[in-house]
Design a protein around this motif. Structure first.
Motif, mmCIF file in Angstrom:
data_model
loop_
_atom_site.group_PDB
_atom_site.id
_atom_site.type_symbol
_atom_site.label_atom_id
_atom_site.label_comp_id
_atom_site.label_asym_id
_atom_site.label_seq_id
_atom_site.Cartn_x
_atom_site.Cartn_y
_atom_site.Cartn_z
ATOM 1 N N UNK A 275 46.793 50.442 -14.216
ATOM 2 C CA UNK A 275 45.568 51.168 -13.887
ATOM 3 C C UNK A 275 45.051 51.872 -15.143
ATOM 4 N N UNK A 276 43.749 52.078 -15.250
ATOM 5 C CA UNK A 276 43.196 52.694 -16.457
ATOM 6 C C UNK A 276 43.719 54.110 -16.666
ATOM 7 N N UNK A 277 44.056 54.409 -17.910
ATOM 8 C CA UNK A 277 44.525 55.757 -18.229
ATOM 9 C C UNK A 277 43.329 56.681 -18.446
ATOM 10 N N UNK A 278 43.620 57.939 -18.775
ATOM 11 C CA UNK A 278 42.545 58.911 -18.899
ATOM 12 C C UNK A 278 41.585 58.574 -20.029
ATOM 13 N N UNK A 279 42.097 58.080 -21.124
ATOM 14 C CA UNK A 279 41.227 57.711 -22.245
ATOM 15 C C UNK A 279 40.214 56.653 -21.820
ATOM 16 N N UNK A 280 40.679 55.658 -21.076
ATOM 17 C CA UNK A 280 39.796 54.591 -20.610
ATOM 18 C C UNK A 280 38.787 55.121 -19.597
ATOM 19 N N UNK A 281 39.223 55.990 -18.696
ATOM 20 C CA UNK A 281 38.320 56.531 -17.682
ATOM 21 C C UNK A 281 37.206 57.351 -18.328
ATOM 22 N N UNK A 282 37.561 58.167 -19.287
ATOM 23 C CA UNK A 282 36.552 58.978 -19.964
ATOM 24 C C UNK A 282 35.612 58.093 -20.767
#
Length: 329
Positions: free
Chosen positions: A253-260
């Motif tokens: 699942x996408x991590x925080x860096x990817x989500x931001x």
């Protein structure tokens, strides 16, 4: 190979559902980047197009990076829908889609959207006129019926195919259900066994994971899937489904860096398309989903949905990226 007209969509296309106040060009941009094969605009009022209403006309905006892209229209008057179809075609979409599925009162109770499911003859007549009015492929998005007693979706699919539509997407709920209860895909399974049906049939309703996508494909035999609510704030679902279909394994699942990163890209497109004030305002509906399930996130969510300036929202997102960098999803 699934085709709509001359458009090749691959072996099992994933479609982004048209969603009012959601499926605008900024949202479509992040979904396209993350694997959507075919996307549709928000539904556009036929009367609004004919009157040249600013909100309706703006929804005609389509871009080359989105292709293939369909414009979706709705209305309850055949003459108005025919005229609106011609206007929409001039905007340069690859497909024209007719909304026969919207369940909200202001649409359905006026005989448009899912309201036309109470008058199948009119539905067929309207579709026939729209097919004649344009040169591009015409597709339909609809529901099973108005309620359980009016489900005739097998017959509807046959009749709409006979007047020239080139694909149909079916939300496996009735209008009465709105978005509640479980979607009943058994009706789609019956359509797929109907030897008269030659056009692609796409299933919609409750697809919210790669596992369910694969299971529904195998059980009901549809030609592709249309995904709506599960993509809001989570555009990664398209590539996740594709990866699982091909390999049987789940992507991380996408991590925080990817989500931001994706939230900021979405914000940038929104501001570019609608201007800073409206672009920032309309992004607010997406943040809850981009950052769903993060403990102690409420103060940041509150800031994101109350801040009016683009630069400040960007700063908040940067802070989120740092503070929650180690968050495990």
């Amino acid at each position: 190979m699934i085709k709509i007209g001359d458009l090749n969509l691959g072996d099992f296309p994933l479609l982004l559902a048209p969603m009012e106040d959601v499926s605008d060009p900024p949202f479509r941009a992040v979904c396209k980047t993350n694997g959507a094969d075919l996307m549709y605009t928000e539904f556009i009022s036929s009367e609004g197009l004919i009157r040249d209403a600013a909100k309706s006309v703006q929804k005609l905006d389509v871009y080359d990076y989105e292709r293939p892209i369909g414009i979706q229209i709705f209305g309850n008057e055949i003459s108005s829908m025919r005229e609106a179809a011609a206007i929409a075609e001039e905007a340069g979409p690859d497909i024209l889609d007719i909304n026969y599925g919207c369940p909200v009162n202001k649409v359905a109770c006026k005989g448009a959207g899912a309201g036309i499911l109470l008058d199948i003859d009119k539905m067929v007549a309207m579709t026939a006129e729209i097919v004649k009015a344009v040169k591009i492929p015409v597709t339909v998005k609809t529901r099973l019926g108005w309620d359980e007693s009016t489900i005739k979706i097998n017959e509807v699919t046959e009749r709409l195919q006979d007047v020239g539509i080139q694909a149909i997407s079916i939300h496996a709920r009735t209008r009465k259900q709105m978005y509640k209860g479980e979607a009943d895909w058994s009706y789609l399974g019956e359509i797929m066994k109907n030897n008269r049906i030659k056009i692609p049939v796409f299933g919609n309703g409750d697809i919210d994971s790669p596992e369910k996508a694969k299971a529904y494909k195998e059980k009901y035999g549809v030609d592709g899937l249309m995904i709506g609510r599960a993509a809001i704030g989570y555009p990664w679902i398209f590539n996740e489904i594709k990866h699982y279909m091909q390999t049987g394994s789940l992507l991380a699942v996408p991590d925080m860096e990817e989500r931001v990163k994706v939230a900021k890209k979405h914000l940038d497109f929104s501001v570019e398309w609608k201007g800073e004030k409206l672009g920032v305002l309309e992004m607010r509906r997406h943040y809850t989903n981009y950052f769903r399930g993060i403990p102690h996130f409420k103060p940041y969510r509150t800031s994101l949905v109350t801040t009016d300036e683009y630069a400040k929202v960007n700063d908040i997102l940067e802070e989120v990226s740092t503070v929650f960098a180690d968050e495990v999803f």
